[in-house]
Design a protein around this motif. Structure first.
Motif, PDB file in Angstrom:
ATOM      1  N   ILE A   1       0.839  -1.202   0.000  1.00  0.00           N
ATOM      2  CA  ILE A   1       0.000   0.000   0.000  1.00  0.00           C
ATOM      3  C   ILE A   1       0.872   1.248   0.000  1.00  0.00           C
ATOM      4  N   GLN A   2       1.876   1.276   0.881  1.00  0.00           N
ATOM      5  CA  GLN A   2       2.804   2.407   0.878  1.00  0.00           C
ATOM      6  C   GLN A   2       3.572   2.479  -0.424  1.00  0.00           C
ATOM      7  N   LEU A   3       3.871   1.316  -1.006  1.00  0.00           N
ATOM      8  CA  LEU A   3       4.614   1.287  -2.263  1.00  0.00           C
ATOM      9  C   LEU A   3       3.843   1.991  -3.371  1.00  0.00           C
ATOM     10  N   PHE A   4       2.528   1.834  -3.368  1.00  0.00           N
ATOM     11  CA  PHE A   4       1.700   2.490  -4.379  1.00  0.00           C
ATOM     12  C   PHE A   4       1.846   4.012  -4.294  1.00  0.00           C
ATOM     13  N   PHE A   5       1.790   4.567  -3.100  1.00  0.00           N
ATOM     14  CA  PHE A   5       1.871   6.017  -2.954  1.00  0.00           C
ATOM     15  C   PHE A   5       3.292   6.529  -3.159  1.00  0.00           C
ATOM     16  N   ILE A   6       4.282   5.706  -2.833  1.00  0.00           N
ATOM     17  CA  ILE A   6       5.663   6.110  -3.113  1.00  0.00           C
ATOM     18  C   ILE A   6       5.901   6.173  -4.620  1.00  0.00           C
ATOM     19  N   LEU A   7       5.418   5.166  -5.349  1.00  0.00           N
ATOM     20  CA  LEU A   7       5.551   5.193  -6.806  1.00  0.00           C
ATOM     21  C   LEU A   7       4.777   6.356  -7.409  1.00  0.00           C
ATOM     22  N   ASN A   8       3.630   6.686  -6.816  1.00  0.00           N
ATOM     23  CA  ASN A   8       2.891   7.862  -7.279  1.00  0.00           C
ATOM     24  C   ASN A   8       3.706   9.129  -7.118  1.00  0.00           C
ATOM     25  N   SER A   9       4.402   9.252  -5.992  1.00  0.00           N
ATOM     26  CA  SER A   9       5.191  10.465  -5.755  1.00  0.00           C
ATOM     27  C   SER A   9       6.379  10.557  -6.712  1.00  0.00           C
ATOM     28  N   ILE A  10       6.899   9.408  -7.150  1.00  0.00           N
ATOM     29  CA  ILE A  10       8.060   9.421  -8.041  1.00  0.00           C
ATOM     30  C   ILE A  10       7.653   9.637  -9.491  1.00  0.00           C
ATOM     31  N   TRP A  11       6.649   8.889  -9.942  1.00  0.00           N
ATOM     32  CA  TRP A  11       6.320   8.873 -11.369  1.00  0.00           C
ATOM     33  C   TRP A  11       5.097   9.712 -11.723  1.00  0.00           C
ATOM     34  N   SER A  12       4.199   9.949 -10.769  1.00  0.00           N
ATOM     35  CA  SER A  12       3.002  10.736 -11.060  1.00  0.00           C
ATOM     36  C   SER A  12       3.063  12.132 -10.457  1.00  0.00           C
ATOM     37  N   HIS A  13       4.221  12.516  -9.899  1.00  0.00           N
ATOM     38  CA  HIS A  13       4.465  13.879  -9.423  1.00  0.00           C
ATOM     39  C   HIS A  13       3.498  14.299  -8.329  1.00  0.00           C
ATOM     40  N   GLN A  14       3.180  13.385  -7.422  1.00  0.00           N
ATOM     41  CA  GLN A  14       2.319  13.711  -6.288  1.00  0.00           C
ATOM     42  C   GLN A  14       3.177  13.892  -5.040  1.00  0.00           C
ATOM     43  N   MET A  15       2.679  14.697  -4.125  1.00  0.00           N
ATOM     44  CA  MET A  15       3.419  15.005  -2.908  1.00  0.00           C
ATOM     45  C   MET A  15       3.310  13.844  -1.922  1.00  0.00           C
ATOM     46  N   TYR A  16       4.436  13.395  -1.398  1.00  0.00           N
ATOM     47  CA  TYR A  16       4.436  12.367  -0.351  1.00  0.00           C
ATOM     48  C   TYR A  16       4.910  13.014   0.939  1.00  0.00           C
TER      49      TYR A  16
END
Length: 507
Positions: A381-396
């Protein structure tokens, strides 16, 4: 494509970066705590680099209170490409030549290129609500909180069950073995006590295993310290690049424990080629990462992307590696080889014991494949949001939850590996060293599978260059995660076998 500011809200040209309203409650209570009944004056301090900046209206401006907010522009990103470009590469309104803010190492590695902008903002962005538009724009925030809590509860429950089973079973085994006093009983030994003369037999490819353990220890300590400081608020998301800068600096300075651990275990494995060991510890895993990174950088150079690391920065990274990390690794290896070999609680027989035919579930491959499932279950679950922050330019920004997941991952890797190690020892298979490393390290394979699924199901990336870059950087993360989790599993099993064979009577 869209222009992205260097921070999540407009930042002043000078002064410290802003802090999101995420300072841990403990620190707030320490800063605001007074003594005695009733309100009293209290002293406080700002964390380094996180002091707020004051703004006021035009008629009240001064040296300490500015009326105009200077805006900057950052790189240009697209959902269809991982290739960012500088703002000035396109025909946008250009600012007059001014002083360009300097980026730190982390910002340069992430491809950020901050430039002055021609836009001016004179309306006074309320300090307490400056992050609201960023947080409100993030999708599925409530789902993320619920999923994280649900995952933590499940993993804690499973970890408790595994621990209870292991403690009860081991307690009965040790009590039964210690009651065998006669020679006839001793000749009828069974289970994990039967392999006490081979349990600490040096593994095959001990050189490579010791090198992996040294590099894994370096990554493990680096990750723990970085996340710990992030939880305290020292590595705020507003201070862009601080997290990566901290991680790189820590990795460089942790060459000493890497060399020490590699040398200690290589010596305990009976190795004598200490020069080869320290050279491999210094250059094998870091060299693979740097070679992958350099190839990706060549692609970025060829595409004219702003994410391409300048030549001077590459030279600086090499200088940190060769001039600081490598000498520290040699120092750690010197002290590791200087100490006596690790003393084991039982002697190793000269002739190896024949391992009986194993069932399907106790063979190496099925155990290794099953061993990575539970650790991956606590991080996906955390991996999904970490990948979002890296590749989808979202703030983590939820470093507190990330640190908790890190602790749960360490516990889960340890317990799952110990449990499988116990089953293999009961089946009289004493080859635990590599198996413990690979069992926990196989979590990285699930990481890779999930990254492939994420690429095809969540991203809209097109183009050969962007695809190569995605999987090239993913392989770096997978290698780092493999060394990190594998080292946890080995240390857990090493402690386990040392403990159980030190409390039974062995003739």
């Amino acid at each position: 494509m869209s222009a992205r500011p260097p921070a999540s809200s407009p930042a002043p040209a000078s002064g410290p970066r802003p802090l999101p309203p995420l300072l841990p409650p403990l620190l707030l209570s320490l800063l605001l705590l007074g003594t005695g009944p009733g309100p009293r004056p209290a002293s406080a301090f700002y964390l380094p680099g996180l002091a707020p900046v004051n703004f006021c209206t035009e008629d009240k401006k001064s040296d300490e209170c500015k009326a105009e907010i200077e805006l900057f522009v950052n790189r240009l990103d697209s959902v269809e490409s991982v290739l960012p470009y500088e703002y000035t590469a396109f025909d946008f309104c250009q600012a007059p030549e001014g002083k360009r803010p300097s980026e730190n190492l982390g910002q340069v590695l992430f491809g950020e290129r901050i430039e002055p902008s021609p836009y001016k903002e004179e309306k006074i962005i309320r300090w307490a609500s400056r992050w609201d538009y960023i947080l409100e724009s993030m999708p599925h925030t409530h789902i993320q909180w619920f999923s994280i809590m649900n995952s933590l509860v499940i993993v804690l429950f499973l970890s408790g069950m595994v621990a209870m089973i292991m403690l009860r079973t081991l307690h009965k085994d040790i009590a039964r073995y210690n009651q065998m006093d006669s020679t006839e009983d001793a000749q009828e030994e069974f289970g994990w006590k039967l392999v006490h003369g081979d349990i600490f037999r040096p593994p095959r490819k001990g050189m490579l295993l010791s090198v992996f353990l040294g590099s894994g220890t370096q990554i493990l300590i680096m990750t723990f310290v970085t996340l710990f400081f992030a939880c305290l608020g020292f590595l705020s998301p507003a201070n862009r690049g601080a997290l990566m800068t901290c991680a790189v600096v820590l990795w460089v300075l942790l060459g000493t424990p890497a060399g020490y651990v590699a040398a200690r275990f290589y010596k305990s494995f009976g190795g004598e080629k200490w020069k080869t060991n320290v050279l491999l510890t210094s250059f094998l895993c870091p060299g693979i990462v740097f070679a992958d990174f350099f190839i990706m950088n060549l692609i970025l150079w060829g595409e004219g992307s702003s994410a391409a690391i300048p030549f001077g920065t590459l030279v600086a990274i090499l200088a940190l590696w060769f001039c600081i990390s490598v000498p520290l690794t040699f120092i750690g290896a010197y002290f590791g080889f200087k100490k006596n070999a690790i003393e084991h609680p039982v002697r190793t027989n000269q002739i190896p014991r024949q391992i009986p035919e194993q069932s399907f579930y106790t063979k190496p491959l099925p155990g290794i494949v099953m061993g990575g499932i539970l650790p991956f279950g606590c991080i996906f679950i955390q991996l999904f949001f970490i990948l979002n922050s890296i590749w989808s330019h979202q703030m983590y920004y939820m470093f507190g939850f990330l640190f908790l997941v890190f602790i749960i991952l360490v516990i889960t890797c340890s317990e799952a590996t110990i449990l499988l190690c116990y089953f293999h020892l009961c089946a009289e298979d004493y080859h635990w060293q590599w198996r413990s490393f690979l069992t926990s390290g196989f979590t990285a394979v699930y990481f890779l599978i999930y990254a492939i699924h994420y690429f095809f199901s969540k991203l809209q990336i097109t183009g050969t260059a962007s695809t190569i870059l995605y999987f090239g950087y993913t392989m770096i993360m997978v290698l780092i995660f493999f060394l990190f989790t594998g080292t946890i599993g080995f240390f857990a099993c090493f402690w386990f076998v040392t403990k159980i064979y030190s409390v039974v009577k062995v003739d």
